[in-house]
Design an enzyme around this catalytic site. Sequence first.
Site, PDB file in Angstrom:
ATOM      1  N   LEU A   1      23.128  72.225  73.317  1.00  9.45           N
ATOM      2  CA  LEU A   1      24.453  73.002  72.589  1.00  9.45           C
ATOM      3  C   LEU A   1      25.208  71.830  71.995  1.00  9.45           C
ATOM      4  O   LEU A   1      25.356  70.873  72.750  1.00  9.45           O
ATOM      5  CB  LEU A   1      24.996  73.790  73.568  1.00  9.45           C
ATOM      6  CG  LEU A   1      24.319  75.186  73.982  1.00  9.45           C
ATOM      7  CD1 LEU A   1      25.101  75.963  74.954  1.00  9.45           C
ATOM      8  CD2 LEU A   1      24.167  76.037  72.859  1.00  9.45           C
ATOM      9  N   ASP A   2      25.943  72.122  70.814  1.00  5.87           N
ATOM     10  CA  ASP A   2      26.769  71.054  70.672  1.00  5.87           C
ATOM     11  C   ASP A   2      27.985  70.822  71.539  1.00  5.87           C
ATOM     12  O   ASP A   2      28.014  71.495  72.438  1.00  5.87           O
ATOM     13  CB  ASP A   2      27.688  71.518  69.284  1.00  5.87           C
ATOM     14  CG  ASP A   2      26.490  71.548  67.935  1.00  5.87           C
ATOM     15  OD1 ASP A   2      25.366  70.875  68.128  1.00  5.87           O
ATOM     16  OD2 ASP A   2      26.948  72.497  67.208  1.00  5.87           O
ATOM     17  N   TYR A   3      28.607  69.494  71.366  1.00  4.30           N
ATOM     18  CA  TYR A   3      29.687  69.172  72.387  1.00  4.30           C
ATOM     19  C   TYR A   3      30.905  70.184  72.560  1.00  4.30           C
ATOM     20  O   TYR A   3      31.073  70.608  73.610  1.00  4.30           O
ATOM     21  CB  TYR A   3      30.188  67.880  71.648  1.00  4.30           C
ATOM     22  CG  TYR A   3      31.203  67.049  72.612  1.00  4.30           C
ATOM     23  CD1 TYR A   3      30.885  66.572  73.707  1.00  4.30           C
ATOM     24  CD2 TYR A   3      32.505  66.903  72.330  1.00  4.30           C
ATOM     25  CE1 TYR A   3      31.799  65.787  74.509  1.00  4.30           C
ATOM     26  CE2 TYR A   3      33.391  66.168  72.755  1.00  4.30           C
ATOM     27  CZ  TYR A   3      32.942  65.756  74.127  1.00  4.30           C
ATOM     28  OH  TYR A   3      34.013  64.966  74.918  1.00  4.30           O
TER      29      TYR A   3
END
Length: 238
Positions: free
Chosen positions: A101-103
């Site tokens: 999952l993105d930052y």
Amino acid sequence: MERLQKVIANLGYCSRRKAEELIEAGKVSVNGEKVFELGTKVSKSDVIDVEGITLDRNYNYEYYLLNKPRGVISSVSDDKNRKTVVDLIETDKRIYPVGRLDYDTTGLLILTNDGDLANTLMHPSNNIEKKYVAKLNKFFEISDLKLLEKGIIVDGVKCIPTRVKIKTNNRVKDFSIVEISIVEGRNHIIKRVFMELGYLVDKLTRVEYAFLNLDGLQSGQYRELNIKEVKKLYEYKK
Ligand code: URA
């Protein structure tokens, strides 16, 4: 019988590629005999030594479901020393996230040291549905909903959501909240799909992964998956 490098990786010693290097370098033996052949197959009763260490064939796998907070990176380590999802889980096992999952994306992330399950879940042909809730920077036009339902081309490949539902659409405050389910796992895919339609995703949360959801887990909290859940995830294996 399974390939030696896969068994070494699945037992948590190192990655499969590293295991191949170790085999070729003569650092691996099976039942006391050095093995150089990458195709070597081993059974559950074979004793495997890597760099002089006998691997524990009864190694316990661990499976976690994390509600990932914002500002945490989905990897095992980070060259910029940012906090990783692995830092949030108390374990001495070499666990890693299944996909990423993105930052700035929050929500459901599975972590494990079971390479076989991780590969199963990440394999595109296994069609695992993931549900996201996206807060968009504008009112979501019905014409765009229709386009989205038919599929959006990203980098030459069409992404067709399995379901899309508008949860909130506010013309006055000019924002919308859209629930979207997809089976594919390309990086930043949800943001890119909406970008193609002219929207920015201000907030993104993954709320479901296959039959799993975030019930009972606050941001940053995690729990272990139970045996039934792990078995059910293994049913995706072809
Ligand atoms: N799609 C995105 O854009 N970001 C994620 O983190 C996951 C899916």
